[in-house]
Design an enzyme around this catalytic site. Structure first.
Site, PDB file in Angstrom:
ATOM      1  N   GLU A 279      30.379  35.874  36.966  1.00  0.00           N
ATOM      2  CA  GLU A 279      31.223  34.713  37.291  1.00  0.00           C
ATOM      3  C   GLU A 279      30.711  33.442  36.625  1.00  0.00           C
ATOM      4  OE1 GLU A 279      33.519  35.324  41.520  1.00  0.00           O
ATOM      5  OE2 GLU A 279      31.938  33.837  41.504  1.00  0.00           O
TER       6      GLU A 279
ATOM      7  N   HIS B 260      21.336  60.986  34.872  1.00  0.00           N
ATOM      8  CA  HIS B 260      22.054  62.259  34.827  1.00  0.00           C
ATOM      9  C   HIS B 260      23.560  62.055  34.824  1.00  0.00           C
ATOM     10  CE1 HIS B 260      18.322  64.601  35.506  1.00  0.00           C
ATOM     11  NE2 HIS B 260      17.942  63.412  35.952  1.00  0.00           N
TER      12      HIS B 260
ATOM     13  N   LYS C 209      45.041  35.999  42.686  1.00  0.00           N
ATOM     14  CA  LYS C 209      45.497  35.483  43.991  1.00  0.00           C
ATOM     15  C   LYS C 209      46.939  35.012  43.877  1.00  0.00           C
ATOM     16  CE  LYS C 209      40.954  33.811  45.412  1.00  0.00           C
ATOM     17  NZ  LYS C 209      40.124  32.638  45.638  1.00  0.00           N
TER      18      LYS C 209
END
Ligand code: PA5
Length: 445
Positions: free
Chosen positions: A287, A308, A422
């Site tokens: 951010e 792995h 949003k």
């Protein structure tokens, strides 16, 4: 103190490049230090460790004690992004891996909500709550974020219907802005105890405010030691010098990005307790730096498990990444590999060795292999995984983040891109005020 080792970058960079980027990072250090850079109204985090008062710590201890007296054994901490990741990171790092199964801890279990919109998650959380003695910490700096607001509405109704409105109010603590936001208004109205997120501290830099400290304290961990460690780092990192670990980290990651085409940084740990420290770090760097069309993509792996799964790609896939290895010198516990009469697994050559010795050799072997595979290595080391060292580490990453983002040339303290989803979500949910956006988005579907 946190130590940094960048020898694993030497095969990839020239000495004069290192000098040039250390100089850039020192210039960025000055910008951070003089508080003259972009976003300089969000620098409150820099001096949090040295400014935390005993009064504030005592207030948080008082909440813990009053809930303990009530027999609270489940605390639901509601928040998203910077309003939960710091607390989650520290609690996971300091907890016994099997605390839930052993149930030998006096402190309540802290679980998190409001960091997703999953109906299943909330329904299952209520299943758990209905079997427990519950309190809630609701955290939102803005007080308007949808995910925690939805979760809080549900948890608040649960508490009120189970304990009554008055008792529910004693089981809810709100952490929010000093003046603004729906949560502040509600807290005043309902008489919730509140703690403040300082105006000049952004969410992802707020772990050393009550946002992080209160959930950590009620989970039974030593917040004084955490703050002590951070204070030590605040002092040590404030010195402008070429071997300041924060300067070196900022310089090296920018050099690898700009001059070597390494646009992905993988934070590597060798202890599952550090999984959420990596999640916290990803938000901090992602951010703070991912904007204006630039930034290093922050990723993480939990080794040796991920050797792995992701190991193949890191060793031989697209050469886009460098690694920052979180090295812990000493394990907290001791397990020694014993000799076996039959030795069918042929592991007797390890008899008498600590498991952590094998872990360290896996780490070293992997780093050498990854250097051979074209993946530069930075090592960030702490002595052991305790509250004090964790405080040092968190502050180190915050301070280095400020320097690194200024070295990159972006404002570390805003997050304009977080708003885009949003707007679409509100338009799709037909929130009042979004009528035009709703029409526009539906036309695209
Ligand atoms: O770092 C940030 O500022 C964000 O991640 C916020 O912490 C997150 O969006 C939650 O915001 P708020 O605390 O206002 O609900």
């Amino acid at each position: 103190m946190v130590k940094i080792d960048v020898k694993g970058c030497e095969p990839f960079v020239k000495e004069e490049q290192v000098k040039a980027y250390v100089q850039k990072a020192l210039d960025a250090f000055d910008v951070l230090d003089s508080e003259t850079g972009a976003g300089n109204d969000f620098l409150g985090w820099k001096h949090l460790p040295s400014q935390i008062t005993d009064g504030l710590i005592n207030d948080m201890d008082a909440i813990r004690e009053s809930w303990n007296k009530k027999g609270v054994n489940l605390v639901i901490a509601i928040g998203i992004g910077g309003s939960y990741l710091g607390a989650k990171a520290v609690i996971e790092a300091l907890s016994h891996s099997f605390a839930k199964q052993l149930k030998h801890k006096d402190a309540p279990e802290v679980v998190f909500a409001g960091n997703n919109l999953s109906e299943d998650y909330l329904a299952e959380l209520m299943d758990l709550a209905s079997e427990r003695n519950v309190a809630c910490i609701v955290i939102s700096k803005s007080g308007t974020t949808t995910e925690p607001a939805v979760a809080f509405r549900i948890v608040k109704q649960f508490l009120e219907s189970n304990y009554g409105k008055r008792e529910a109010a004693e089981r809810i603590v709100a952490i929010t802005d000093a003046e603004r936001g729906a949560l502040k208004v509600l807290s005043r109205q309902e008489g919730y105890k509140t703690f403040i997120v300082p105006n000049n501290v952004g969410g992802r830099f707020s772990v050393l405010t009550p946002v992080g400290l209160l959930p950590i304290a009620v989970a039974g961990f030593d917040i004084k030691a955490l703050v002590e460690g951070a204070k030590k780092a605040e002092r040590a990192l404030s010195i402008k010098e070429t071997n300041n670990p924060a300067v070196v980290y900022a310089a090296m990651r920018n050099l690898l990005f700009k001059e070597c085409g390494k646009n992905t940084e993988i934070l590597v740990n060798y202890n599952p307790k550090l999984t959420y420290v990596a999640e916290w770090w990803k938000q901090l760097y992602g951010e703070s730096e991912g904007k204006d069309g630039t930034g290093i993509f922050p990723a993480s792996v939990n080794n040796t498990a991920d050797l792995h799964s992701m190991g193949q790609f890191i060793q031989e896939g697209t050469r886009i990444m460098f690694e920052t290895v979180l090295h812990v010198d000493n394990a907290r516990r001791s397990v020694v590999i014993e000799s076996d009469g039959q030795n069918l697994d042929q592991l007797n050559f390890l008899s008498g060795k600590h498991v952590e010795h094998c872990n360290h050799m896996a780490e070293l072997g992997t780093r050498l292999a990854h250097i051979d595979g074209g993946v530069p290595q930075i090592e960030v080391a702490i002595e052991t995984l305790d509250a004090k060292r964790l405080g040092e580490l968190l502050y180190f990453f915050e301070f280095a983040c400020g320097i690194s983002a200024y070295t990159l040339g972006v404002n570390p303290f805003n997050q304009p891109g977080v708003e885009a989803y949003k707007k679409n979500m509100f338009a799709l949910l037909e929130k009042p005020g979004y009528e035009d956006a709703t029409k526009a988005i539906k036309a695209h579907l």
